[in-house]
Design an enzyme around this catalytic site. Sequence first.
Site, PDB file in Angstrom:
ATOM      1  N   PRO A  71       0.789  -1.227   0.000  1.00 36.44           N
ATOM      2  CA  PRO A  71       0.000   0.000   0.000  1.00 36.44           C
ATOM      3  C   PRO A  71       0.827   1.286   0.000  1.00 36.44           C
ATOM      4  CG  PRO A  71      -0.135  -1.099   2.136  1.00 36.44           C
ATOM      5  CD  PRO A  71       0.521  -2.052   1.186  1.00 36.44           C
ATOM      6  N   ASN A  72       0.314   2.239  -0.749  1.00 35.35           N
ATOM      7  CA  ASN A  72       0.841   3.608  -0.834  1.00 35.35           C
ATOM      8  C   ASN A  72       2.132   3.729  -1.645  1.00 35.35           C
ATOM      9  OD1 ASN A  72      -1.231   4.812   0.870  1.00 35.35           O
ATOM     10  ND2 ASN A  72      -0.278   3.653   2.514  1.00 35.35           N
ATOM     11  N   GLU A  94      12.902  -9.444   1.050  1.00 35.48           N
ATOM     12  CA  GLU A  94      12.122  -8.287   1.512  1.00 35.48           C
ATOM     13  C   GLU A  94      12.920  -7.015   1.225  1.00 35.48           C
ATOM     14  OE1 GLU A  94      12.090  -8.211   5.774  1.00 35.48           O
ATOM     15  OE2 GLU A  94      10.369  -6.853   5.885  1.00 35.48           O
ATOM     16  N   ARG A 144      13.633   4.242  12.198  1.00 35.45           N
ATOM     17  CA  ARG A 144      12.439   5.099  12.231  1.00 35.45           C
ATOM     18  C   ARG A 144      11.643   4.785  13.513  1.00 35.45           C
ATOM     19  NH1 ARG A 144       9.546   4.755   6.510  1.00 35.45           N
ATOM     20  NH2 ARG A 144       8.345   6.440   7.490  1.00 35.45           N
ATOM     21  N   ASN A 181       7.945  -5.816  -1.138  1.00 32.02           N
ATOM     22  CA  ASN A 181       7.922  -4.689  -0.213  1.00 32.02           C
ATOM     23  C   ASN A 181       6.479  -4.581   0.261  1.00 32.02           C
ATOM     24  OD1 ASN A 181       7.869  -2.346   1.206  1.00 32.02           O
ATOM     25  ND2 ASN A 181       8.964  -1.103  -0.322  1.00 32.02           N
ATOM     26  N   ARG A 232       4.482  11.115  -2.113  1.00 30.70           N
ATOM     27  CA  ARG A 232       4.385  10.706  -0.716  1.00 30.70           C
ATOM     28  C   ARG A 232       5.709  10.951   0.037  1.00 30.70           C
ATOM     29  NH1 ARG A 232       4.751   4.378   1.014  1.00 30.70           N
ATOM     30  NH2 ARG A 232       4.192   4.804   3.155  1.00 30.70           N
ATOM     31  N   ALA A 276       3.281  -0.882   4.630  1.00 34.03           N
ATOM     32  CA  ALA A 276       2.787  -0.865   6.020  1.00 34.03           C
ATOM     33  C   ALA A 276       2.362  -2.251   6.506  1.00 34.03           C
ATOM     34  CB  ALA A 276       1.620   0.104   6.140  1.00 34.03           C
ATOM     35  N   TYR A 295      10.990   8.901   0.987  1.00 33.99           N
ATOM     36  CA  TYR A 295      10.896   7.910  -0.097  1.00 33.99           C
ATOM     37  C   TYR A 295      11.450   8.408  -1.437  1.00 33.99           C
ATOM     38  CZ  TYR A 295       7.928   5.606   3.317  1.00 33.99           C
ATOM     39  OH  TYR A 295       7.458   5.007   4.461  1.00 33.99           O
ATOM     40  N   HIS A 312       4.457  -4.606   8.960  1.00 34.38           N
ATOM     41  CA  HIS A 312       4.478  -4.521  10.421  1.00 34.38           C
ATOM     42  C   HIS A 312       3.200  -5.053  11.079  1.00 34.38           C
ATOM     43  CE1 HIS A 312       7.666  -1.947   9.054  1.00 34.38           C
ATOM     44  NE2 HIS A 312       6.807  -1.090   8.534  1.00 34.38           N
ATOM     45  N   HIS A 370      12.830  -2.664   1.605  1.00 36.85           N
ATOM     46  CA  HIS A 370      12.223  -1.403   2.057  1.00 36.85           C
ATOM     47  C   HIS A 370      13.067  -0.257   1.541  1.00 36.85           C
ATOM     48  CE1 HIS A 370       9.353  -3.446   4.526  1.00 36.85           C
ATOM     49  NE2 HIS A 370      10.338  -4.209   4.959  1.00 36.85           N
TER      50      HIS A 370
HETATM   51  C1  DQA Z   1       8.295   0.974   3.486  1.00 40.50           C
HETATM   52  C2  DQA Z   1       8.458   1.171   4.992  1.00 40.50           C
HETATM   53  C3  DQA Z   1       7.149   0.939   5.707  1.00 40.50           C
HETATM   54  O1  DQA Z   1       7.313   1.116   7.099  1.00 40.50           O
HETATM   55  C4  DQA Z   1       6.104   1.926   5.221  1.00 40.50           C
HETATM   56  O2  DQA Z   1       4.859   1.674   5.840  1.00 40.50           O
HETATM   57  C5  DQA Z   1       5.982   1.940   3.747  1.00 40.50           C
HETATM   58  C6  DQA Z   1       7.189   1.834   2.917  1.00 40.50           C
HETATM   59  C7  DQA Z   1       9.598   1.307   2.716  1.00 40.50           C
HETATM   60  O3  DQA Z   1       9.697   0.896   1.569  1.00 40.50           O
HETATM   61  O4  DQA Z   1      10.474   1.986   3.265  1.00 40.50           O
HETATM   62  O5  DQA Z   1       4.899   2.138   3.219  1.00 40.50           O
HETATM   63  O6  DQA Z   1       8.010  -0.392   3.231  1.00 40.50           O
END
Ligand code: DQA
Length: 144
Positions: free
Chosen positions: A9-10, A97, A106, A73, A17, A76, A22, A79, A99
Amino acid sequence: MKLLVLNGPNLNMLGVREPDIYGREDYASLERLIRDTCGELGVDVEICQSNHEGELVDQIQGAFGRMDAIVINPAAYTHTSVAILDALKAVALPAVEVHLSDVNDREEFRKISYAGMACEKTIVGKGFQGYTEAIRYLVQTYGT
Ligand code: DQA
């Protein structure tokens, strides 16, 4: 090698964003980089982004018997999602994985990764290059 790259997501909001975290490049640029890297390495790639946990679970299940490895990836859902962890364990494909940000540097809640418990490698804090590193790792380890 047939590779599934899954984004949570996102991540479709990249570029807009929280650019200080990012970066300023958009999701289309990330997809281009992944396709170019896979093209160079002779990897057959499918890329999917979803904002929905169940869709991510469906995509992981759909990789069973069809794909050789997964780069994920979960954003959110990293977690929170035991469902994504269980799906990765169910298909038992080699998974890495990724990120973009350094989740260990963080908020406390970002230090827990459920999906990571089913991944053989985790790459954090390297931006888009984290994906190319993950792809290269899988090719080096499992061949094309
Ligand atoms: C993320 C890190 C996550 O904590 C966050 O919720 C994201 C992006 C990253 O790529 O750094 O949406 O996965």
